[in-house]
Enzyme design. Sequence first.
Site, PDB file in Angstrom:
ATOM      1  N   CYS A   1       0.920  -1.272  -0.066  1.00 24.48           N
ATOM      2  CA  CYS A   1      -0.235  -0.086  -0.036  1.00 24.48           C
ATOM      3  C   CYS A   1       0.636   1.351   0.090  1.00 24.48           C
ATOM      4  O   CYS A   1       1.394   1.853  -1.169  1.00 24.48           O
ATOM      5  CB  CYS A   1      -0.938  -0.228   1.351  1.00 24.48           C
ATOM      6  SG  CYS A   1      -2.639   1.058   0.474  1.00 24.48           S
TER       7      CYS A   1
ATOM      8  N   HIS B   1      -3.528  -5.309   2.131  1.00 23.76           N
ATOM      9  CA  HIS B   1      -3.449  -5.411   3.946  1.00 23.76           C
ATOM     10  C   HIS B   1      -3.958  -6.913   4.651  1.00 23.76           C
ATOM     11  O   HIS B   1      -3.905  -7.760   4.436  1.00 23.76           O
ATOM     12  CB  HIS B   1      -3.744  -4.749   4.550  1.00 23.76           C
ATOM     13  CG  HIS B   1      -3.063  -2.843   4.662  1.00 23.76           C
ATOM     14  ND1 HIS B   1      -1.593  -2.330   4.164  1.00 23.76           N
ATOM     15  CD2 HIS B   1      -3.449  -1.901   3.523  1.00 23.76           C
ATOM     16  CE1 HIS B   1      -2.086  -1.003   4.297  1.00 23.76           C
ATOM     17  NE2 HIS B   1      -2.981  -1.302   4.086  1.00 23.76           N
TER      18      HIS B   1
HETATM   19  N1  GLN Z   1      -2.054   7.362   2.437  1.00 21.79           N
HETATM   20  C1  GLN Z   1      -2.046   5.775   1.208  1.00 21.79           C
HETATM   21  C2  GLN Z   1      -3.932   6.424   0.253  1.00 21.79           C
HETATM   22  O1  GLN Z   1      -4.510   6.541   1.348  1.00 21.79           O
HETATM   23  C3  GLN Z   1      -1.384   4.748   1.648  1.00 21.79           C
HETATM   24  C4  GLN Z   1      -2.820   3.840   2.540  1.00 21.79           C
HETATM   25  C5  GLN Z   1      -2.176   2.244   3.029  1.00 21.79           C
HETATM   26  O2  GLN Z   1      -0.843   2.806   3.418  1.00 21.79           O
HETATM   27  N2  GLN Z   1      -2.866   2.248   3.829  1.00 21.79           N
HETATM   28  O3  GLN Z   1      -3.366   5.931  -0.486  1.00 21.79           O
END
Ligand code: GLN
Length: 252
Positions: free
Chosen positions: A93, A194
């Site tokens: 992510c 995740h």
């Molecule tokens: N901040 C990034 C987004 O919102 C990644 C979020 C995350 O790692 N879950 O896209």
Amino acid sequence: MRLTVGHLYPDYLNIYADRGNIAVLVRRGAWRGLEVEVVAIGLGDTVRAGAHNLLYLGGGQDREQGLVAPDIAAKGPALAEAVDRGAAVLAVCGGYQLLGRFYRDRYGSELPGAGLLPLHTVAGDRRMIGDVLLECELVPGEPRTLAGFENHIGRTILDRGTQPLGRVVSGFGNDGTSGLEGARAGRVVGTYLHGPLLPRNPWFADWLLAQAVAHRTGDEPPVFEPLHDELEADAHAVSAARAKARGGRRFR
Ligand code: GLN
């Protein structure tokens, strides 16, 4: 045999239990007689090509990404050399987004990335949240599925010709429309999944370990003996069913 995993920014990039991926690599490695050593790589630390068989980055909110982005951009050349010399990489992510050229957040600020993957990310107006199920084929002729959870506002656009990690069965994936998820370049894999990802997808944990062993030995990735993964298989089945029942979009 000892394997070294370089964990980039463990204090900044670690949400939705991403640290659990490290625990799975260490434990599944041990079950195979591999000693998996984990070393943290933080702000200002140098990445020496060859020192790590596998590099790992977790996810992070925009704020934390902003705190590490200049540093990972500066590490770009060293990371590229490490990858050129065969190191494997898993980025999840926010970490995945920062392996690209840049992540433009919802305020229009462009966070520089490592430039390791041919892609860029732009924040949209709505978060893409939910369970995800992918179809992928990291080993030709061995179709597999990956199940996990996504929560991101970023939409990732792959450069033409870039290989995705997989095709979305149910969920949003890179951008909610292309039906593609993640990116892959040899032993470098980026994904929005995740969960953590690896406990419910043990075949992928083994694939990463095998790439790390291949980097360590200079040989082909080994084919490991199967383990008793009944619990993992159940976790995968539950996650996949949830994705089909309530993932973002149904692509297949
Ligand atoms: N901040 C990034 C987004 O919102 C990644 C979020 C995350 O790692 N879950 O896209």
